[in-house]
Design a protein around this motif. Structure first.
Motif, short mmCIF file in Angstrom:
data_model
loop_
_atom_site.label_atom_id
_atom_site.label_comp_id
_atom_site.label_asym_id
_atom_site.label_seq_id
_atom_site.Cartn_x
_atom_site.Cartn_y
_atom_site.Cartn_z
N LEU A 181 -4.85 5.96 6.72
CA LEU A 181 -3.52 4.75 6.47
C LEU A 181 -2.78 5.16 7.58
O LEU A 181 -2.39 6.41 8.37
N SER A 182 -1.22 3.64 7.75
CA SER A 182 -0.34 4.14 7.82
C SER A 182 -0.22 4.72 10.13
O SER A 182 0.43 5.55 9.99
N LEU A 206 1.52 4.01 -3.08
CA LEU A 206 1.31 5.79 -3.23
C LEU A 206 2.32 6.12 -3.26
O LEU A 206 1.89 7.46 -3.57
N LYS A 241 -12.09 3.19 4.84
CA LYS A 241 -10.53 3.37 6.28
C LYS A 241 -10.38 4.25 7.29
O LYS A 241 -10.07 5.63 6.75
N TRP A 297 -2.55 14.16 0.10
CA TRP A 297 -2.08 12.77 1.69
C TRP A 297 -1.41 14.22 2.23
O TRP A 297 -0.34 15.28 1.89
N LEU A 331 -5.82 11.02 3.27
CA LEU A 331 -6.09 11.88 1.88
C LEU A 331 -7.42 13.01 2.19
O LEU A 331 -8.78 11.93 2.16
N THR A 364 0.30 -1.54 -0.22
CA THR A 364 0.01 -0.37 0.55
C THR A 364 0.77 1.40 -0.13
O THR A 364 0.89 2.06 -1.40
N GLU A 365 2.56 1.27 0.82
CA GLU A 365 2.85 2.54 1.30
C GLU A 365 3.89 2.92 0.05
O GLU A 365 3.40 4.21 -0.48
N ILE A 408 -9.76 8.67 3.33
CA ILE A 408 -9.17 7.21 3.59
C ILE A 408 -8.12 7.46 4.57
O ILE A 408 -6.95 8.58 4.37
N VAL A 464 -2.18 14.12 -7.30
CA VAL A 464 -2.65 13.53 -6.27
C VAL A 464 -2.72 12.14 -6.23
O VAL A 464 -2.03 11.82 -8.04
N SER A 465 -2.32 11.86 -5.44
CA SER A 465 -1.58 10.04 -5.73
C SER A 465 -2.79 9.20 -4.77
O SER A 465 -2.75 9.21 -4.05
N GLU A 517 -5.59 2.43 -3.58
CA GLU A 517 -6.83 2.74 -3.05
C GLU A 517 -7.93 3.32 -3.99
O GLU A 517 -8.90 2.37 -3.13
#
Lengths: 246, 454
Positions: free
Chosen positions: B222-223, A190, B199, B243, B238, A186-187, B220, A217-218, A222
């Motif tokens: 994460l991490s 991104l 998420k 992000w 996000l 996942t990371e 979303i 935007v990445s 996702e």
């Protein structure tokens, strides 16, 4: 000899006075009497109208004016004008058109007011000019090889077409989205998606699109475009997607 | 003669090194090859044989049986999953419940078939809405002076507190018998779950109990990374602008501001002293590793190389090194560098390696690795540990889904990770040698676990 010279001088004077008479003729309704006249000169008059008197910014307004018996005629903000005439103006704000007519006998003035209504502020020029369908027909996504963020040959051709549309529609702003297939971490995806979006953005910039119009935007993995688990789906998901930035 | 002996020694050394390399590289290694990881992860080679007696119900209160059941179950699971005990199975243990030192007959426990070296026992009662527990740990082979530990607990009578007391008593036993390392029964796990739709960041006890959402952002997120003092969670989220690192205060139960510098910011990581965050940021145009103060100020770039740089993690022992994941040569590999950006070393030799986590003692990296990655390749994504000094590695998961995001427990004996089987992603835990794998979540998609520091 002297008589010939006198005759020459006399003709010069005549020509000069004729020229004077013609030059002043524009400003005066009546030519002045040849010798300094002792008679009373009438006072000047002035009239001015604006049509229409209420407009929105950018609309045309016709000014019409007429004066009499004046030697010096001007409209504030426009400058010296002839004794009577018309002129088209484009006021951007409410304006008083002030006509002043002067002569040795006095002066007269008149005013025409034009009210300018400010148009409502434009909320979004983007969507007004180019709708989603037009955008996506003309600005197509680019696709990447597996684990790569280098633009392929086919993507370069796509970007050239995209850029020519964007250069022709210079108010359109664009989100460049970086996407990856479902495999891998996942990371990392991104970060890879960020590199893909940056590569697509850089290609547009190189083709003349201002970087101020492009936002990156990445999305990594996702927001998958295609939900299948095979190469054809993965290829669709490995892309730089252009969309309208509203 | 002398030269010959030296040469022989050299030859033998080389041969044994080669043999060692061979054993490490040759697929599933024999048990002996795991000794280095067992020792390094504090798991030890010899386990203490421990018996746990059912606690004696010492009050007629109708709540007692249910609370006692929760307590017994939790305590047994804590001790058996600690990784340092050879637990006497219930079928081998005497069917008695000694409630006090006067009631226990140690010989019952030290003799066959239990053969216990240590025995834990005690009594549980409910008195006027309070749960009261007396617990002892006795050396079964020392009749003269058997007591190792005696504890008393008193909390409001709830299921949660029955679990909490069991965790505390377990941690006391583990601290006493596990080489002075604190147990982990009271630690927490933070993770990402989409079971409510978006998420969000979630938390649970180390054994999977008490799962609850921390954030409710509807974006979303994460991490998640919990700060060393458990006061804040850093994570990436996000929003419309992309992000950004977000910070959630566990004290205030809300987001607190953290400066955004624009560009994509991902994968925060706390330094062991809690004063700094490392993270990936593309504010300079390319994803690089940056370090800032815990408050987000004084950001400076550590890496400068085209391509993805993400997932930093500090050496928690020294704070002087950072491991991370970089795609600078193509497929992502694990690298380490000094925390000022110098002395970069590549750790993995190929494949697709991501998501490093540094062991608390600084000796190991754990990470996800697909050693035969590629379109159509048969490789699986598994969890590995690598000895940082020697770069020797050991595969911990085999032939079970795609595994990612390992995170070390504070005692260095456990690793929590994400396992995706089919479309289902769940949180799993295991001992740091790959044994004793258990699922902690069963519903919804759960990912990216992070183990608290204490």
């Amino acid at each position: 000899m002297i008589g010939k010279q006198l005759k020459y001088l006399a003709s010069l004077v005549f020509l000069a006075s004729l020229a004077l008479a013609v030059g002043c003729g524009k400003k005066k309704t009546e030519p002045p009497p040849p010798p300094p006249p002792p008679v009373v000169t009438p006072e000047p008059t002035a009239e001015i109208t604006a049509t229409p008197t209420v407009v929105t910014a950018g609309d045309k307004v016709v000014l019409a004016w007429r004066t009499t018996n004046a030697t010096d005629i001007s409209i504030e903000g426009i400058g010296a004008v002839s004794a009577e005439g018309t002129q088209t103006v484009n006021p951007t704000a409410s304006t008083n058109y002030h006509l002043v007519a002067r002569s040795t006998a006095g002066s007269a003035d008149a005013t025409a007011r034009v009210t300018v209504n400010t148009p409502a502020p434009v909320v979004s020029t983007n969507t007004d000019l180019v709708d989603e369908n037009t955008f996506h027909q003309n600005v197509q996504d680019v696709f990447f090889d597996y684990d790569s963020y280098d633009l392929r040959g086919d993507a370069q051709a796509t970007v050239s077409k995209d850029a020519s549309f964007l250069n022709a529609h210079s108010t359109v702003k664009v989100v460049v989205g970086g996407y990856c297939d479902e495999r891998g971490s996942t990371e990392y995806n991104l970060a890879l998606g960020e590199n893909r979006a940056n590569a697509a953005k850089q290609a547009l910039v190189t083709a003349g699109v201002s970087p101020d119009r492009l936002r990156v935007v990445s999305y990594g993995k996702e927001k998958q475009f295609c939900a299948g688990h095979d190469e054809s789906c993965w290829q669709q998901n490995r892309r730089g997607q252009f969309s309208l930035d509203k | 003669m002398k030269m010959t002996t030296l040469a022989k020694i050299r030859y033998l050394t080389c041969a044994s090194l080669l043999l060692l390399c061979f054993t490490v590289l040759a697929g599933p290694p024999p048990a002996t090859a795991q000794d280095w990881v067992k020792t390094g992860t504090n798991l030890g080679v010899e386990r203490i044989r421990l018996a746990l007696a059912d606690f004696k119900p010492a009050s007629p209160d109708p709540q007692t049986p249910a609370l006692k059941n929760t307590f017994d179950t939790t305590l047994y699971r804590d001790l058996s999953s600690a990784g340092i005990f050879d637990m006497v199975s219930k079928s081998m243990a005497p069917t008695v419940a000694p409630g006090s030192p006067q009631e226990i007959r140690l010989k019952q426990w030290s003799d066959a078939p239990a053969n216990a070296a240590m025995v834990a026992f005690g009594a549980i009662s409910v008195q006027s809405g309070r749960i009261v527990v007396y617990g002892w740990l006795f050396d079964a082979k020392n009749e003269q002076s058997p007591q190792v530990l005696g504890k008393q607990y008193n909390e409001a009578a709830t299921q949660d507190n029955a679990r909490l007391i069991a965790h505390r008593f377990a941690d006391e036993i583990i601290l006493r018998l596990g080489g002075g390392l604190n147990g982990i029964a009271e630690t927490k796990l933070y993770f990402v779950s989409s079971r409510t739709g978006a998420k969000e960041i979630w938390a649970m006890d180390y054994d999977g109990q008490g799962q609850h959402a921390i954030t409710h952002l509807g974006q979303i997120s994460l991490s998640p990374r919990i700060s060393p003092d458990n006061s804040r969670i850093a994570f990436a989220s996000l929003s419309r602008t992309g992000w950004a690192i977000r910070m959630y205060s566990m004290d205030l139960n809300r987001l607190i501001s953290w400066p955004s510098a624009g560009g994509t910011s991902l994968s925060p990581a706390w330094s062991g002293d809690g004063t700094k965050l490392a993270f990936s940021s593309s504010r300079s145009g390319d994803p690089e590793i940056w370090v800032a103060d815990a408050g987000g100020l004084n950001a400076r770039r550590l890496t400068n190389f085209r391509g993805p740089d993400v997932s930093p993690v500090w050496n928690p022992k020294t704070g002087s090194q950072i491991a991370w994941c970089s795609g600078r040569t193509g497929l992502p590999q694990i690298y380490i560098m000094d925390s000022d950006g110098g002395d970069i070393q590549r750790m993995t030799d190929g494949g697709y390696a991501t998501s490093p986590s540094w062991s608390p003692n600084g000796q190991f990296l754990s990470f996800a690795w697909d050693r035969k990655y590629g379109p159509g390749a048969p490789g699986g994504q598994d969890i590995y540990v690598m000895d940082v000094a020697s770069k020797r590695w050991l595969q911990l998961t085999h032939d079970a889904g795609r595994n990612d995001f390992p995170s070390w427990s504070p005692d260095g004996r456990h690793i929590v990770f994400e396992r995706v089987e089919g479309a289902q992603s769940e949180i799993w835990t295991m001992l740091a040698d790959g044994t004793d794998q258990r699922a902690l979540t069963q519903s919804g998609n759960n990912s990216m676990p992070n183990w608290s520091w204490k």
